[in-house]
Motif scaffolding. Sequence first.
Motif, mmCIF file in Angstrom:
data_model
loop_
_atom_site.group_PDB
_atom_site.id
_atom_site.type_symbol
_atom_site.label_atom_id
_atom_site.label_comp_id
_atom_site.label_asym_id
_atom_site.label_seq_id
_atom_site.Cartn_x
_atom_site.Cartn_y
_atom_site.Cartn_z
ATOM 1 N N LYS A 57 15.500 -4.260 -6.411
ATOM 2 C CA LYS A 57 15.557 -2.819 -6.635
ATOM 3 C C LYS A 57 14.179 -2.188 -6.467
ATOM 4 C CE LYS A 57 17.033 0.628 -10.014
ATOM 5 N NZ LYS A 57 17.611 0.846 -11.377
ATOM 6 N N ARG A 58 13.139 -2.881 -7.005
ATOM 7 C CA ARG A 58 11.772 -2.377 -6.874
ATOM 8 C C ARG A 58 11.343 -2.370 -5.407
ATOM 9 N NH1 ARG A 58 9.719 -5.241 -10.593
ATOM 10 N NH2 ARG A 58 9.092 -7.011 -9.296
ATOM 11 N N ASP A 59 11.702 -3.409 -4.677
ATOM 12 C CA ASP A 59 11.348 -3.463 -3.255
ATOM 13 C C ASP A 59 12.042 -2.350 -2.472
ATOM 14 O OD1 ASP A 59 9.763 -5.616 -3.748
ATOM 15 O OD2 ASP A 59 11.217 -7.128 -3.066
ATOM 16 N N ARG A 60 13.334 -2.123 -2.813
ATOM 17 C CA ARG A 60 14.051 -1.041 -2.135
ATOM 18 C C ARG A 60 13.413 0.313 -2.429
ATOM 19 N NH1 ARG A 60 18.661 -4.005 -3.728
ATOM 20 N NH2 ARG A 60 18.994 -2.582 -5.505
ATOM 21 N N LYS A 61 12.956 0.518 -3.676
ATOM 22 C CA LYS A 61 12.308 1.776 -4.042
ATOM 23 C C LYS A 61 11.013 1.958 -3.269
ATOM 24 C CE LYS A 61 10.451 4.354 -7.970
ATOM 25 N NZ LYS A 61 10.152 4.340 -9.427
ATOM 26 N N ARG A 62 10.217 0.873 -3.201
ATOM 27 C CA ARG A 62 8.963 0.961 -2.451
ATOM 28 C C ARG A 62 9.220 1.234 -0.974
ATOM 29 N NH1 ARG A 62 5.825 -4.282 -5.089
ATOM 30 N NH2 ARG A 62 5.318 -3.292 -7.112
ATOM 31 N N ASP A 63 10.243 0.572 -0.446
ATOM 32 C CA ASP A 63 10.575 0.787 0.962
ATOM 33 C C ASP A 63 11.017 2.232 1.206
ATOM 34 O OD1 ASP A 63 11.047 -0.314 3.661
ATOM 35 O OD2 ASP A 63 13.136 0.187 3.220
ATOM 36 N N THR A 64 11.817 2.752 0.256
ATOM 37 C CA THR A 64 12.257 4.156 0.378
ATOM 38 C C THR A 64 11.066 5.103 0.310
ATOM 39 O OG1 THR A 64 14.389 3.623 -0.628
ATOM 40 C CG2 THR A 64 13.718 5.939 -0.621
ATOM 41 N N GLU A 65 10.124 4.812 -0.616
ATOM 42 C CA GLU A 65 8.942 5.660 -0.746
ATOM 43 C C GLU A 65 8.083 5.602 0.507
ATOM 44 O OE1 GLU A 65 7.125 4.149 -4.236
ATOM 45 O OE2 GLU A 65 8.388 5.316 -5.635
#
Length: 290
Positions: A57-65
């Motif tokens: 989830k954290r990786d997906r958030k960073r990728d989205t950012e």
Amino acid sequence: MADWLNGWIDWFINLSTTWPLWGKVLVVFGVLAGLAGGIGALISFWNWTFGGAIKRKRDRKRDTERKAEQAKRDDDLHKARAAAEAARLDSAETRRMAEDTNAKLAQVLAALDAQRPANAAPPDPAERERRDAAVADIVADPAPAAQSAARAIEAGDLPAAVATLERDARADVANAAEKYRRLGALVREFDTAKARAAYEAAFALQPADFWTCIELSRLRDTAGDTPGARAAAEAAGRAAGTDREWSVALNDLGNVLVAQGNLPEALKTYRDSLAIRDRLAKSDPGNAGW
């Protein structure tokens, strides 16, 4: 369940009473190792399930950012390029419009010069400068009246242009004084009566405008109205906002005093004007306007 637990308890009791020390130590270490293995398995299970989900989830958030930041950078770059292109086009259009206006101005000025009488005296340079400024304002003014006047001048019909500008000045109450001054500057070398009427109208609206007072004083003097010329020259002195303007007002007042035959007062006025000009020239020797 109770039998199983009782069996373990009996086993530990038996261990504590019958086994040698080294055996007990081995068993304890075995139990601890088993516990450590179990805890490690639990940690691995946590990392594989809940911990992995949190990391994903954290990786997906960073990728989205990161994607959002990149999209913003791309959008900013696109806007900057669009603004630069718009500025380039606007600059080109502005240059083209300026070139068209300058070409139009040259044509109108040439047509105006062609309408001067062949035996007319050369115009005063300052008056010619104000006339050219008035024509430039008319040519650049997008209002229908101004454009109609410009076309009339270019066609050689100055009276029609004057009539149009007079109607426009009467109709435009808010800007009437400025438009009357523009009209007066335009026709001064062609028709001093029309010019005087225009400056009289401007003076009635703005009696504290310095150059309106000066032009009116000169036109009244030309018409033989020396009392009116003196009143306008004195009004110019009251309206003067700089030493240069005060010097001009004194000089024009001196001209009127000469016309009235008051030579001693005229001489004093000329000397006062000259003293101001000398002081200005010494303070700024490079300024040819003094």
